[in-house]
Design a protein around this motif. Structure first.
Motif, PDB file in Angstrom:
ATOM      1  N   LEU A  14      -4.190  -9.961  -0.213  1.00 64.45           N
ATOM      2  CA  LEU A  14      -3.869 -11.095   0.660  1.00 64.45           C
ATOM      3  C   LEU A  14      -4.932 -11.208   1.738  1.00 64.45           C
ATOM      4  CD1 LEU A  14      -0.064 -10.447   0.960  1.00 64.45           C
ATOM      5  CD2 LEU A  14      -1.149 -12.379  -0.182  1.00 64.45           C
ATOM      6  N   GLU A  15      -5.593 -12.349   1.755  1.00 61.54           N
ATOM      7  CA  GLU A  15      -6.637 -12.603   2.747  1.00 61.54           C
ATOM      8  C   GLU A  15      -6.604 -14.075   3.119  1.00 61.54           C
ATOM      9  OE1 GLU A  15      -9.876  -9.269   1.458  1.00 61.54           O
ATOM     10  OE2 GLU A  15     -10.048 -11.207   0.493  1.00 61.54           O
ATOM     11  N   GLY A  16      -7.269 -14.408   4.177  1.00 61.45           N
ATOM     12  CA  GLY A  16      -7.399 -15.798   4.574  1.00 61.45           C
ATOM     13  C   GLY A  16      -6.068 -16.465   4.839  1.00 61.45           C
ATOM     14  N   VAL A  17      -5.900 -17.663   4.288  1.00 58.96           N
ATOM     15  CA  VAL A  17      -4.698 -18.475   4.510  1.00 58.96           C
ATOM     16  C   VAL A  17      -3.451 -17.758   4.012  1.00 58.96           C
ATOM     17  CG1 VAL A  17      -3.561 -20.642   3.915  1.00 58.96           C
ATOM     18  CG2 VAL A  17      -5.999 -20.629   4.445  1.00 58.96           C
ATOM     19  N   ALA A  18      -3.555 -17.098   2.854  1.00 62.71           N
ATOM     20  CA  ALA A  18      -2.388 -16.398   2.310  1.00 62.71           C
ATOM     21  C   ALA A  18      -1.887 -15.334   3.278  1.00 62.71           C
ATOM     22  CB  ALA A  18      -2.730 -15.772   0.963  1.00 62.71           C
ATOM     23  N   ALA A  19      -2.796 -14.650   3.951  1.00 59.08           N
ATOM     24  CA  ALA A  19      -2.404 -13.609   4.894  1.00 59.08           C
ATOM     25  C   ALA A  19      -1.709 -14.192   6.118  1.00 59.08           C
ATOM     26  CB  ALA A  19      -3.624 -12.797   5.320  1.00 59.08           C
ATOM     27  N   PRO A  24       6.283 -12.491  10.173  1.00 62.33           N
ATOM     28  CA  PRO A  24       5.693 -11.947  11.404  1.00 62.33           C
ATOM     29  C   PRO A  24       5.603 -10.417  11.433  1.00 62.33           C
ATOM     30  CG  PRO A  24       7.336 -13.615  11.919  1.00 62.33           C
ATOM     31  CD  PRO A  24       7.405 -13.391  10.442  1.00 62.33           C
ATOM     32  N   ASN A  25       6.487  -9.756  10.714  1.00 63.72           N
ATOM     33  CA  ASN A  25       6.480  -8.293  10.738  1.00 63.72           C
ATOM     34  C   ASN A  25       5.647  -7.686   9.595  1.00 63.72           C
ATOM     35  OD1 ASN A  25       8.259  -9.024   8.698  1.00 63.72           O
ATOM     36  ND2 ASN A  25       9.561  -7.240   9.022  1.00 63.72           N
ATOM     37  N   GLU A  26       4.885  -8.513   8.870  1.00 61.16           N
ATOM     38  CA  GLU A  26       4.074  -8.018   7.765  1.00 61.16           C
ATOM     39  C   GLU A  26       2.592  -8.289   7.999  1.00 61.16           C
ATOM     40  OE1 GLU A  26       6.406  -8.249   3.608  1.00 61.16           O
ATOM     41  OE2 GLU A  26       5.788 -10.186   4.410  1.00 61.16           O
ATOM     42  N   LYS A  27       1.780  -7.457   7.349  1.00 55.83           N
ATOM     43  CA  LYS A  27       0.337  -7.683   7.348  1.00 55.83           C
ATOM     44  C   LYS A  27      -0.216  -7.188   6.011  1.00 55.83           C
ATOM     45  CE  LYS A  27      -1.098  -3.371   9.553  1.00 55.83           C
ATOM     46  NZ  LYS A  27      -1.886  -2.769  10.625  1.00 55.83           N
ATOM     47  N   PRO A  28      -1.388  -7.683   5.606  1.00 59.08           N
ATOM     48  CA  PRO A  28      -1.975  -7.226   4.346  1.00 59.08           C
ATOM     49  C   PRO A  28      -2.231  -5.713   4.394  1.00 59.08           C
ATOM     50  CG  PRO A  28      -3.109  -9.195   5.119  1.00 59.08           C
ATOM     51  CD  PRO A  28      -2.193  -8.732   6.229  1.00 59.08           C
ATOM     52  N   ASN A  29      -2.005  -5.077   3.285  1.00 59.38           N
ATOM     53  CA  ASN A  29      -2.216  -3.637   3.185  1.00 59.38           C
ATOM     54  C   ASN A  29      -3.700  -3.367   2.887  1.00 59.38           C
ATOM     55  OD1 ASN A  29      -2.226  -0.915   2.630  1.00 59.38           O
ATOM     56  ND2 ASN A  29      -0.537  -0.987   1.156  1.00 59.38           N
ATOM     57  N   PRO A  30      -4.426  -2.743   3.820  1.00 56.80           N
ATOM     58  CA  PRO A  30      -5.851  -2.490   3.583  1.00 56.80           C
ATOM     59  C   PRO A  30      -6.088  -1.530   2.413  1.00 56.80           C
ATOM     60  CG  PRO A  30      -5.145  -1.491   5.650  1.00 56.80           C
ATOM     61  CD  PRO A  30      -3.999  -2.286   5.128  1.00 56.80           C
ATOM     62  N   GLU A  31      -5.144  -0.640   2.166  1.00 56.07           N
ATOM     63  CA  GLU A  31      -5.281   0.281   1.024  1.00 56.07           C
ATOM     64  C   GLU A  31      -5.262  -0.497  -0.289  1.00 56.07           C
ATOM     65  OE1 GLU A  31      -3.187   4.208  -1.007  1.00 56.07           O
ATOM     66  OE2 GLU A  31      -2.324   3.358   0.806  1.00 56.07           O
ATOM     67  N   TYR A  32      -4.396  -1.507  -0.379  1.00 59.12           N
ATOM     68  CA  TYR A  32      -4.343  -2.323  -1.589  1.00 59.12           C
ATOM     69  C   TYR A  32      -5.682  -3.009  -1.816  1.00 59.12           C
ATOM     70  CZ  TYR A  32      -2.677  -5.577  -5.126  1.00 59.12           C
ATOM     71  OH  TYR A  32      -2.515  -6.282  -6.308  1.00 59.12           O
ATOM     72  N   ARG A  33      -6.273  -3.551  -0.758  1.00 59.40           N
ATOM     73  CA  ARG A  33      -7.575  -4.223  -0.869  1.00 59.40           C
ATOM     74  C   ARG A  33      -8.639  -3.246  -1.367  1.00 59.40           C
ATOM     75  NH1 ARG A  33      -8.818  -5.057   4.070  1.00 59.40           N
ATOM     76  NH2 ARG A  33      -7.378  -6.780   4.384  1.00 59.40           N
ATOM     77  N   GLN A  34      -8.654  -2.033  -0.829  1.00 60.65           N
ATOM     78  CA  GLN A  34      -9.644  -1.034  -1.223  1.00 60.65           C
ATOM     79  C   GLN A  34      -9.479  -0.624  -2.692  1.00 60.65           C
ATOM     80  OE1 GLN A  34      -8.855   1.992   1.678  1.00 60.65           O
ATOM     81  NE2 GLN A  34     -10.356   1.200   3.124  1.00 60.65           N
ATOM     82  N   ILE A  35      -8.250  -0.402  -3.097  1.00 63.28           N
ATOM     83  CA  ILE A  35      -8.007   0.007  -4.483  1.00 63.28           C
ATOM     84  C   ILE A  35      -8.321  -1.143  -5.435  1.00 63.28           C
ATOM     85  CG2 ILE A  35      -6.302   0.866  -6.142  1.00 63.28           C
ATOM     86  CD1 ILE A  35      -4.839   2.141  -3.727  1.00 63.28           C
ATOM     87  N   TYR A  36      -7.965  -2.359  -5.055  1.00 61.60           N
ATOM     88  CA  TYR A  36      -8.259  -3.526  -5.880  1.00 61.60           C
ATOM     89  C   TYR A  36      -9.778  -3.674  -6.069  1.00 61.60           C
ATOM     90  CZ  TYR A  36      -7.870  -8.262  -7.771  1.00 61.60           C
ATOM     91  OH  TYR A  36      -7.938  -9.365  -8.580  1.00 61.60           O
ATOM     92  N   GLN A  37     -10.524  -3.487  -4.984  1.00 64.29           N
ATOM     93  CA  GLN A  37     -11.985  -3.582  -5.070  1.00 64.29           C
ATOM     94  C   GLN A  37     -12.551  -2.467  -5.940  1.00 64.29           C
ATOM     95  OE1 GLN A  37     -13.945  -6.151  -3.807  1.00 64.29           O
ATOM     96  NE2 GLN A  37     -15.350  -5.190  -5.243  1.00 64.29           N
ATOM     97  N   ALA A  38     -12.022  -1.262  -5.781  1.00 65.49           N
ATOM     98  CA  ALA A  38     -12.480  -0.131  -6.604  1.00 65.49           C
ATOM     99  C   ALA A  38     -12.192  -0.393  -8.077  1.00 65.49           C
ATOM    100  CB  ALA A  38     -11.805   1.160  -6.152  1.00 65.49           C
ATOM    101  N   THR A 103       0.916   0.195  -5.475  1.00 60.94           N
ATOM    102  CA  THR A 103       0.639   0.011  -4.050  1.00 60.94           C
ATOM    103  C   THR A 103       1.119  -1.368  -3.602  1.00 60.94           C
ATOM    104  OG1 THR A 103      -1.307   1.446  -4.214  1.00 60.94           O
ATOM    105  CG2 THR A 103      -1.196  -0.020  -2.302  1.00 60.94           C
ATOM    106  N   GLN A 104       1.808  -1.414  -2.492  1.00 62.78           N
ATOM    107  CA  GLN A 104       2.309  -2.677  -1.945  1.00 62.78           C
ATOM    108  C   GLN A 104       1.151  -3.502  -1.389  1.00 62.78           C
ATOM    109  OE1 GLN A 104       5.535  -3.767  -2.029  1.00 62.78           O
ATOM    110  NE2 GLN A 104       5.879  -1.961  -3.304  1.00 62.78           N
ATOM    111  N   ARG A 105       1.211  -4.811  -1.571  1.00 60.31           N
ATOM    112  CA  ARG A 105       0.180  -5.705  -1.028  1.00 60.31           C
ATOM    113  C   ARG A 105       0.306  -5.871   0.477  1.00 60.31           C
ATOM    114  NH1 ARG A 105       0.526 -11.161  -3.959  1.00 60.31           N
ATOM    115  NH2 ARG A 105      -1.392 -11.616  -2.851  1.00 60.31           N
ATOM    116  N   THR A 106       1.510  -5.675   0.992  1.00 59.49           N
ATOM    117  CA  THR A 106       1.731  -5.823   2.431  1.00 59.49           C
ATOM    118  C   THR A 106       2.353  -4.560   2.999  1.00 59.49           C
ATOM    119  OG1 THR A 106       3.933  -6.775   2.140  1.00 59.49           O
ATOM    120  CG2 THR A 106       2.081  -8.314   2.249  1.00 59.49           C
TER     121      THR A 106
END
Length: 110
Positions: A14-19, A24-38, A103-106
């Motif tokens: 989740l990035e940009g507009v989707a994020a 309000p109590n959620e944010k994108p999970n940076p670990e998910y982004r890292q694993i997705y990129q890997a 891994t959770q996206r958020t």
């Protein structure tokens, strides 16, 4: 063992507009982004690993320069190692895929 599905089969980070549309109590999970990129990087380059021993096998099988029982023994070992390398490459992808799928996206904002 076959390779897992391509990265596009899983939800993108989740990035940009989707994020900005998260609760309000959620944010994108940076670990998910890292694993997705890997996973994307590994998936895009794993064929180089899977086929690393193809050229030596072709060379051995395509010439009569080396024949005899030693050649057949070495060729059999080379084929065994090639199969093991392909299996290991697929296992690497499956390990990353399974980690990503689990891994959770958020995550909850603290």
């Amino acid at each position: 063992m076959s390779p897992p599905p391509p990265p596009a089969s899983l939800p993108a980070p989740l990035e940009g507009v989707a994020a900005t549309q998260l609760a309000p109590n959620e944010k994108p999970n940076p670990e998910y982004r890292q694993i997705y990129q890997a996973y994307s990087d590994a998936y895009g380059s794993i064929d180089a690993l899977r086929t690393a021993l193809d050229a030596p096998v072709r060379t051995l099988n395509g010439t009569d320069a080396w024949i005899g029982p030693e050649s057949r023994t070495w060729g059999g070992q080379l084929e065994t190692q090639r199969a093991a390398l392909r299996k290991a490459a697929d296992q690497i992808l499956w390990d990353i895929y399974n980690r990503l799928a689990g891994t959770q996206r958020t995550i909850v904002r603290v």
